[in-house]
Design a protein around this motif. Structure first.
Motif, PDB file in Angstrom:
ATOM      1  N   LEU A  58       0.829  -1.203   0.000  1.00 52.23           N
ATOM      2  CA  LEU A  58       0.000   0.000   0.000  1.00 52.23           C
ATOM      3  C   LEU A  58       0.861   1.250   0.000  1.00 52.23           C
ATOM      4  CD1 LEU A  58      -3.001   0.943   0.166  1.00 52.23           C
ATOM      5  CD2 LEU A  58      -2.676   1.085   2.642  1.00 52.23           C
ATOM      6  N   GLU A  59       1.913   1.243   0.810  1.00 56.48           N
ATOM      7  CA  GLU A  59       2.788   2.416   0.893  1.00 56.48           C
ATOM      8  C   GLU A  59       3.532   2.640  -0.417  1.00 56.48           C
ATOM      9  OE1 GLU A  59       6.312   4.253   3.796  1.00 56.48           O
ATOM     10  OE2 GLU A  59       5.339   2.353   4.307  1.00 56.48           O
ATOM     11  N   GLU A  60       3.873   1.564  -1.111  1.00 55.19           N
ATOM     12  CA  GLU A  60       4.608   1.683  -2.373  1.00 55.19           C
ATOM     13  C   GLU A  60       3.711   2.041  -3.553  1.00 55.19           C
ATOM     14  OE1 GLU A  60       8.335  -1.417  -1.664  1.00 55.19           O
ATOM     15  OE2 GLU A  60       6.496  -2.137  -2.621  1.00 55.19           O
ATOM     16  N   SER A  61       2.408   1.785  -3.439  1.00 63.20           N
ATOM     17  CA  SER A  61       1.514   2.040  -4.568  1.00 63.20           C
ATOM     18  C   SER A  61       0.648   3.274  -4.316  1.00 63.20           C
ATOM     19  CB  SER A  61       0.649   0.815  -4.854  1.00 63.20           C
ATOM     20  OG  SER A  61      -0.093   0.434  -3.687  1.00 63.20           O
ATOM     21  N   SER A  62      -0.377   3.120  -3.502  1.00 59.11           N
ATOM     22  CA  SER A  62      -1.320   4.216  -3.277  1.00 59.11           C
ATOM     23  C   SER A  62      -0.690   5.419  -2.596  1.00 59.11           C
ATOM     24  CB  SER A  62      -2.502   3.721  -2.436  1.00 59.11           C
ATOM     25  OG  SER A  62      -3.210   2.701  -3.099  1.00 59.11           O
ATOM     26  N   PHE A  63       0.335   5.188  -1.772  1.00 56.25           N
ATOM     27  CA  PHE A  63       0.931   6.287  -1.019  1.00 56.25           C
ATOM     28  C   PHE A  63       2.377   6.547  -1.431  1.00 56.25           C
ATOM     29  CE2 PHE A  63      -2.631   4.917   1.542  1.00 56.25           C
ATOM     30  CZ  PHE A  63      -3.203   6.119   1.943  1.00 56.25           C
ATOM     31  N   ALA A  64       2.732   6.163  -2.643  1.00 56.48           N
ATOM     32  CA  ALA A  64       4.070   6.469  -3.145  1.00 56.48           C
ATOM     33  C   ALA A  64       4.249   7.991  -3.203  1.00 56.48           C
ATOM     34  CB  ALA A  64       4.256   5.864  -4.537  1.00 56.48           C
ATOM     35  N   TRP A 123      -5.830  -1.947   1.144  1.00 55.63           N
ATOM     36  CA  TRP A 123      -5.215  -2.485  -0.069  1.00 55.63           C
ATOM     37  C   TRP A 123      -6.192  -3.399  -0.805  1.00 55.63           C
ATOM     38  CZ3 TRP A 123      -4.345  -7.179  -2.229  1.00 55.63           C
ATOM     39  CH2 TRP A 123      -3.494  -7.207  -3.337  1.00 55.63           C
ATOM     40  N   SER A 124      -6.922  -4.224  -0.071  1.00 53.95           N
ATOM     41  CA  SER A 124      -7.845  -5.163  -0.704  1.00 53.95           C
ATOM     42  C   SER A 124      -8.975  -4.432  -1.432  1.00 53.95           C
ATOM     43  CB  SER A 124      -8.428  -6.122   0.339  1.00 53.95           C
ATOM     44  OG  SER A 124      -9.366  -5.470   1.183  1.00 53.95           O
ATOM     45  N   ARG A 125      -9.412  -3.289  -0.903  1.00 53.85           N
ATOM     46  CA  ARG A 125     -10.479  -2.533  -1.552  1.00 53.85           C
ATOM     47  C   ARG A 125      -9.974  -1.771  -2.770  1.00 53.85           C
ATOM     48  NH1 ARG A 125     -15.635  -3.736   0.389  1.00 53.85           N
ATOM     49  NH2 ARG A 125     -16.130  -2.079  -1.094  1.00 53.85           N
ATOM     50  N   ARG A 126      -8.706  -1.414  -2.758  1.00 52.17           N
ATOM     51  CA  ARG A 126      -8.163  -0.652  -3.878  1.00 52.17           C
ATOM     52  C   ARG A 126      -7.672  -1.547  -5.014  1.00 52.17           C
ATOM     53  NH1 ARG A 126      -5.000   4.732  -1.575  1.00 52.17           N
ATOM     54  NH2 ARG A 126      -6.919   5.808  -0.899  1.00 52.17           N
ATOM     55  N   HIS A 127      -7.657  -2.854  -4.778  1.00 50.29           N
ATOM     56  CA  HIS A 127      -7.245  -3.806  -5.826  1.00 50.29           C
ATOM     57  C   HIS A 127      -8.278  -4.928  -5.907  1.00 50.29           C
ATOM     58  CE1 HIS A 127      -3.583  -1.707  -4.520  1.00 50.29           C
ATOM     59  NE2 HIS A 127      -3.154  -1.876  -5.748  1.00 50.29           N
ATOM     60  N   PRO A 128      -9.523  -4.598  -6.217  1.00 51.80           N
ATOM     61  CA  PRO A 128     -10.618  -5.575  -6.130  1.00 51.80           C
ATOM     62  C   PRO A 128     -10.517  -6.749  -7.097  1.00 51.80           C
ATOM     63  CG  PRO A 128     -11.350  -3.578  -7.230  1.00 51.80           C
ATOM     64  CD  PRO A 128      -9.996  -3.277  -6.671  1.00 51.80           C
ATOM     65  N   SER A 129      -9.808  -6.566  -8.198  1.00 53.81           N
ATOM     66  CA  SER A 129      -9.741  -7.651  -9.187  1.00 53.81           C
ATOM     67  C   SER A 129      -8.489  -8.496  -9.064  1.00 53.81           C
ATOM     68  CB  SER A 129      -9.827  -7.068 -10.606  1.00 53.81           C
ATOM     69  OG  SER A 129      -8.751  -6.166 -10.835  1.00 53.81           O
ATOM     70  N   THR A 130      -7.655  -8.212  -8.063  1.00 53.08           N
ATOM     71  CA  THR A 130      -6.392  -8.951  -7.912  1.00 53.08           C
ATOM     72  C   THR A 130      -6.640 -10.306  -7.253  1.00 53.08           C
ATOM     73  OG1 THR A 130      -5.182  -6.872  -7.647  1.00 53.08           O
ATOM     74  CG2 THR A 130      -4.078  -8.891  -6.923  1.00 53.08           C
ATOM     75  N   PRO A 131      -6.213 -11.401  -7.891  1.00 48.28           N
ATOM     76  CA  PRO A 131      -6.344 -12.718  -7.250  1.00 48.28           C
ATOM     77  C   PRO A 131      -5.255 -12.910  -6.202  1.00 48.28           C
ATOM     78  CG  PRO A 131      -5.330 -12.947  -9.406  1.00 48.28           C
ATOM     79  CD  PRO A 131      -5.666 -11.492  -9.259  1.00 48.28           C
ATOM     80  N   ILE A 132      -5.614 -13.491  -5.073  1.00 45.50           N
ATOM     81  CA  ILE A 132      -4.687 -13.724  -3.971  1.00 45.50           C
ATOM     82  C   ILE A 132      -4.609 -15.217  -3.692  1.00 45.50           C
ATOM     83  CG2 ILE A 132      -4.150 -13.239  -1.556  1.00 45.50           C
ATOM     84  CD1 ILE A 132      -4.052 -10.768  -3.251  1.00 45.50           C
ATOM     85  N   SER A 133      -3.398 -15.748  -3.710  1.00 43.01           N
ATOM     86  CA  SER A 133      -3.193 -17.147  -3.352  1.00 43.01           C
ATOM     87  C   SER A 133      -2.840 -17.221  -1.875  1.00 43.01           C
ATOM     88  CB  SER A 133      -2.080 -17.760  -4.200  1.00 43.01           C
ATOM     89  OG  SER A 133      -1.818 -19.088  -3.797  1.00 43.01           O
ATOM     90  N   LEU A 134      -3.659 -17.921  -1.119  1.00 42.95           N
ATOM     91  CA  LEU A 134      -3.423 -18.064   0.311  1.00 42.95           C
ATOM     92  C   LEU A 134      -2.710 -19.373   0.597  1.00 42.95           C
ATOM     93  CD1 LEU A 134      -6.681 -16.742   2.005  1.00 42.95           C
ATOM     94  CD2 LEU A 134      -4.443 -15.651   1.941  1.00 42.95           C
TER      95      LEU A 134
END
Length: 209
Positions: free
Chosen positions: A84-90, A131-142
């Protein structure tokens, strides 16, 4: 030239790095019996009546004794806070610090309602949720076991926290962190776009920061 763990640390953006370092240092201090959790937890009586204001800060840096739950929360907060810090808050470090500061104030105000003496995991879920709300289409592997969409990540982590802790109460702080994260996301992403059309002191850091 930095190598090894030093090189890895220098790659982490400054606010996430400071948060990580303070959290690890706090748990190590407890592990080495330099301090006790009783000196770190937050309550209004201890912080204000007994004049121990440091508790308003230390409650956000103690993730518990070094254990699986400690590693779980530290890993995921570091991963998504960094992203989040590197993307939205760069180039907007002050705004990211302001987000965490306002979230901390909200959590401190809510803590007596839910009997939460330690708020580290709650605050950690704020950047995870945002971060999860700002990247809604990103698939996450848990854990390489299954894949979910990013908006379901906070809920999946809350459930996992419940499983490894063994009690639902232990995951309550994570849920409250999600609620505060939702407020932060709404004020920053939804309200300016659909309600007012601009930013305010709740979304942008004061000039002094």
């Amino acid at each position: 030239m930095p190598v090894g763990i030093e090189a890895w640390l220098t790659q982490i953006p400054p606010i996430t790095r400071a948060w990580l370092a303070l959290s690890v240092a706090t748990s190590l201090a407890v592990q080495c019996q330099l301090v006790t959790p009783l000196q770190l937890y937050f309550s209004f009586k201890s912080a204000f009546t007994n004049v121990q204001p440091w508790r308003m800060a230390t409650t956000f840096f103690y993730f518990g004794s070094i254990s699986l739950d400690f590693v779980f929360h530290l890993f995921f907060f570091m991963r998504y806070s960094r992203m989040l810090e590197e993307s939205s808050f760069a180039n907007r470090k002050a705004d990211y610090f302001w987000l965490l500061l306002l979230s901390s104030v909200m959590l401190l105000a809510m803590s007596p309602l839910f009997n939460l003496p330690f708020l580290s995991s709650s605050l950690a879920f704020v950047p995870i949720y945002m971060w999860s709300r700002r990247h809604p289409s990103t698939p996450i592997s848990l854990f390489g076991l299954f894949t979910i969409s990013a908006p379901y990540l906070p809920l999946a982590l809350v459930i996992f926290s419940w499983v490894i802790s063994g009690t639902w109460k232990a995951a309550a702080g994570d849920l409250i962190g999600c609620a505060v994260g939702h407020i932060g996301w709404f004020l920053r992403d939804v309200w300016p776009r659909e309600m007012v059309g601009g930013y305010s002191l709740l979304t942008e850091a004061p000039d002094g920061l």
